[in-house]
Scaffold this active site. Structure first.
Site, PDB file in Angstrom:
ATOM      1  N   ASP A  84       2.750  -4.778   7.994  1.00  0.00           N
ATOM      2  CA  ASP A  84       1.540  -3.949   7.768  1.00  0.00           C
ATOM      3  C   ASP A  84       0.347  -4.976   8.083  1.00  0.00           C
ATOM      4  O   ASP A  84      -0.061  -5.811   7.108  1.00  0.00           O
ATOM      5  CB  ASP A  84       1.421  -3.204   6.678  1.00  0.00           C
TER       6      ASP A  84
ATOM      7  N   CYS B 216      -4.757   2.543  -3.969  1.00  0.00           N
ATOM      8  CA  CYS B 216      -3.501   3.196  -3.149  1.00  0.00           C
ATOM      9  C   CYS B 216      -2.089   1.893  -3.203  1.00  0.00           C
ATOM     10  O   CYS B 216      -1.670   1.680  -2.328  1.00  0.00           O
ATOM     11  CB  CYS B 216      -3.669   3.392  -1.603  1.00  0.00           C
TER      12      CYS B 216
ATOM     13  N   HIS C  16       1.046  -1.149   0.027  1.00  0.00           N
ATOM     14  CA  HIS C  16       0.180  -0.089  -0.132  1.00  0.00           C
ATOM     15  C   HIS C  16       1.031   1.209   0.096  1.00  0.00           C
ATOM     16  O   HIS C  16       1.959   1.198   0.564  1.00  0.00           O
ATOM     17  CB  HIS C  16      -0.923  -0.057   1.335  1.00  0.00           C
TER      18      HIS C  16
ATOM     19  N   LYS D 122     -10.483  -0.619  10.060  1.00  0.00           N
ATOM     20  CA  LYS D 122     -10.803  -1.747   9.259  1.00  0.00           C
ATOM     21  C   LYS D 122     -11.014  -3.154  10.102  1.00  0.00           C
ATOM     22  O   LYS D 122     -11.103  -4.154   9.751  1.00  0.00           O
ATOM     23  CB  LYS D 122      -9.610  -2.113   8.391  1.00  0.00           C
TER      24      LYS D 122
ATOM     25  N   GLN E 253      -4.978  -5.416   6.851  1.00  0.00           N
ATOM     26  CA  GLN E 253      -5.924  -6.235   6.632  1.00  0.00           C
ATOM     27  C   GLN E 253      -5.787  -7.972   7.103  1.00  0.00           C
ATOM     28  O   GLN E 253      -6.520  -8.693   6.642  1.00  0.00           O
ATOM     29  CB  GLN E 253      -5.688  -6.575   4.875  1.00  0.00           C
TER      30      GLN E 253
HETATM   31  N1  PMP Z   1      -2.040  -0.855   4.805  1.00  0.00           N
HETATM   32  C1  PMP Z   1      -2.905  -1.527   4.102  1.00  0.00           C
HETATM   33  C2  PMP Z   1      -2.651  -2.827   3.639  1.00  0.00           C
HETATM   34  C3  PMP Z   1      -4.242  -1.061   3.938  1.00  0.00           C
HETATM   35  O1  PMP Z   1      -5.240  -1.832   3.508  1.00  0.00           O
HETATM   36  C4  PMP Z   1      -4.318   0.211   4.456  1.00  0.00           C
HETATM   37  C5  PMP Z   1      -5.704   0.944   4.260  1.00  0.00           C
HETATM   38  N2  PMP Z   1      -6.435   0.664   2.862  1.00  0.00           N
HETATM   39  C6  PMP Z   1      -3.419   1.133   4.801  1.00  0.00           C
HETATM   40  C7  PMP Z   1      -2.015   0.473   5.037  1.00  0.00           C
HETATM   41  C8  PMP Z   1      -3.581   2.391   5.328  1.00  0.00           C
HETATM   42  O2  PMP Z   1      -4.500   2.497   6.389  1.00  0.00           O
HETATM   43  P1  PMP Z   1      -4.933   3.780   7.110  1.00  0.00           P
HETATM   44  O3  PMP Z   1      -5.527   4.659   5.741  1.00  0.00           O
HETATM   45  O4  PMP Z   1      -6.152   3.411   7.782  1.00  0.00           O
HETATM   46  O5  PMP Z   1      -3.743   4.507   7.789  1.00  0.00           O
END
Ligand code: PMP
Length: 403
Positions: free
Chosen positions: A198, A361, A121, A224, A201
Site C-alpha cells: 500500500d 482509519c 489502514h 495524496k 503515503q
Molecule cells: N492506505 C493508506 C496508508 C492511506 O493513508 C489511505 C488514505 N488515508 C488509504 C490506504 C486509502 O486511500 P483512499 O481513501 O484514497 O482510497
C-alpha cells in the site's frame, strides 16, 4: 543533521492557490493540496480538449485517447513499470478490493492464510477480511517494534507456506514508519506468498520502483500525490493481472459480447469497465510531472527535516507524547496528556493550524497504542519551519487552556 539548513522552504508556495500566508496546512496525509499545474490540466481536460476515450473516431476523441494512454505510461514510468500493468481505479481502496476479490478470491482456498500488520489502514484490512470470511481463509497480524515499525523479524518467524498473500503499508499513515519493503518482499517470496504494498503515503514522499522492491501488487491514490480525487492506481505483475477475472462487467472491458458467450479484453482494459475517469488520469499525469520536477529526493529530505524539527520541538513540551519512529516519513502522531485529540485539533484550528485528529482509519493500531485516537501532523512540499513553530505554539496554548 543541520535542521535549519534542511528545512528551508522548497519555494513552491506560489504553486498552491489553497495555501495562503498564515494558514498552516498539516493534513497532507489525508489529502494534499493541488498545485496550479494540476488545476490547469484538469481545466484544460474539461475545457478546450474534452471528449470521450476509446470510442470516438473523430479527432478530438482520438487525441483524448492518446492523452489518457499517455497518462498510463507516465504512471508506469513513475514507478518503474510497464503501461500494460497499470490499471486506473478510483483510489487505493478500490485497488485493494480489486486484488482481494479478483486475485485472492480466485487463488485462495479454505485454510490458506493472509498476513497483514497492526498498522494497516482499514482499506488494507477490511477487503481481506471480506474475502477470508467468504473462502474460509485466516488472517494473521505482524506486530510492531517498540518504535512503531512493522517487525520484519517477527514476520520472518511467523510466515508459513500457508500464507498466500502479504499486504503491508510501505509508509504508515499514522506513524509515518517506513517499511523495508524489499526485505518484506523477500520474506514473503521465500514461502511462495505474493506481496501487495500500500503505497498511498509512500509515493508522495520517496522515489518508488516496483521492480527494485520486487513486490507483486502496488497501489496508491492520486489525491495524496498532489493529484485529483477519484483516480488511483493498481499496479500488478502482468502475468498475475492476466490470470485474474474481471472486477466489474460493462463497456470497455470486453473483447466480444454475445448472449451466448462474452470474452474479455486483456489487462489493463479488463479491469476498467465503463467510461473511465479521463480527466482524473490527465490530472494525475500533471501531478506526477509536478512531484518529479520538484524532485522526490528533495521532498523526502525536506519532510524528514521537518519531522526531525517537529519531534525535537514537541518533545520539549512536557505533556506531549510522540508516537512512531524518529525517522518517520513526513507524518507525526502525538497526544497531549489529559486533552482529547479532537480538542487539540479544534484549538489549533483557532490558530489557523489544520491537523487531523481521530483514529485515522487505523483502529487496530489505536488499540495497540492504547489510545482511542491521536492528533496527527503531516507534511507536504509547501510546509516549512514556520508551520512547525505554529503547531508547537498552538499546542502550548492547548496546555495553557487545559491547565
Ligand atoms: N492506505 C493508506 C496508508 C492511506 O493513508 C489511505 C488514505 N488515508 C488509504 C490506504 C486509502 O486511500 P483512499 O481513501 O484514497 O482510497
Amino acid at each position: 543533521m543541520n535542521v535549519m539548513a534542511d528545512t528551508r522552504p522548497l519555494d513552491v508556495l506560489a504553486d498552491f492557490p489553497a495555501i495562503h500566508p498564515g494558514w498552516h496546512y498539516l493534513d497532507t496525509a489525508a489529502t494534499s493540496q493541488k498545485p496550479q499545474a494540476v488545476i490547469d490540466a484538469i481545466a484544460r481536460a474539461y475545457g478546450e480538449t474534452y471528449a470521450t476515450v476509446h470510442r470516438g473516431v473523430y479527432q478530438r476523441s482520438a487525441d483524448m485517447t492518446l492523452a489518457y494512454e499517455a497518462a498510463r505510461k507516465r504512471v508506469a514510468r513513475f514507478i518503474g513499470a510497464e503501461g500494460r500493468e497499470i490499471v486506473f481505479v478510483r483510489g487505493a481502496t478500490e485497488a485493494i478490493n480489486l486484488v482481494a476479490r479478483c486475485w485472492a478470491g480466485e487463488q485462495l482456498k479454505a485454510g490458506d492464510r493472509i498476513l497483514l500488520s497492526t498498522l494497516e489502514h482499514h482499506s488494507n484490512i477490511v477487503p481481506w477480511q471480506m474475502v477470508a470470511e467468504r473462502i474460509g481463509a485466516a488472517i494473521d497480524i505482524v506486530a510492531l517494534t517498540d518504535d512503531g515499525r512493522i517487525d520484519l523479524d517477527a514476520m520472518a518467524a511467523m510466515i508459513t507456506p500457508q500464507h498466500k498473500m502479504v499486504a503491508l503499508a510501505q509508509v504508515s499513515n499514522v506513524l509515518g514508519s517506513v517499511l523495508d519493503a524489499r526485505r518484506a518482499a523477500d520474506i514473503a517470496h521465500l514461502v511462495g506468498a505474493k506481496i501487495l504494498l500500500d503505497g498511498c503515503q509512500a509515493v508522495p514522499r520517496m522515489p518508488v520502483d516496483v521492480r527494485a522492491l520486487d513486490c507483486d501488487f502496488y497501489v496508491f491514490s492520486g489525491h495524496k500525490l498532489y493529484g485529483p480525487t477519484g483516480i488511483g492506481v493498481l499496479w500488478g505483475r502482468y502475468d498475475l493481472l492476466d490470470a485474474m477475472p474481471p472486477y466489474q462487467g460493462g463497456g470497455s472491458m470486453i473483447d466480444r459480447v454475445s448472449f451466448a458467450k462474452t470474452t474479455y479484453a486483456p489487462p489493463p482494459g479488463r479491469f476498467e469497465a465503463g467510461t473511465p475517469h479521463i480527466v482524473g488520469a490527465l490530472g494525475l499525469h500533471a501531478a506526477i510531472d509536478y512531484v518529479e520536477s520538484t524532485g522526490l529526493d528533495r521532498i523526502h529530505a525536506h519532510e524528514a527535516a521537518l519531522v526531525e524539527a517537529t519531534r525535537e520541538r514537541l518533545g520539549q513540551i512536557n505533556s506531549v507524547r510522540l508516537f512512531g519512529p524518529e525517522d518517520s516519513a513526513g507524518i507525526v502522531s502525538f497526544a497531549v496528556e489529559g486533552v482529547h485529540p479532537h480538542d487539540v485539533a479544534t484549538i489549533l484550528d483557532e490558530s489557523q493550524v489544520a491537523i487531523r485528529a481521530g483514529h485515522h482509519c487505523a483502529q487496530p493500531l489505536m488499540d495497540a497504542l492504547g489510545v482511542p485516537a491521536t492528533a496527527r501532523a503531516s507534511f507536504g512540499v509547501y510546509n516549512s519551519l514556520a508551520d512547525v513553530e505554529a503547531l508547537a505554539s498552538g499546542i502550548e496554548r492547548v496546555t495553557r487552556i487545559f491547565g
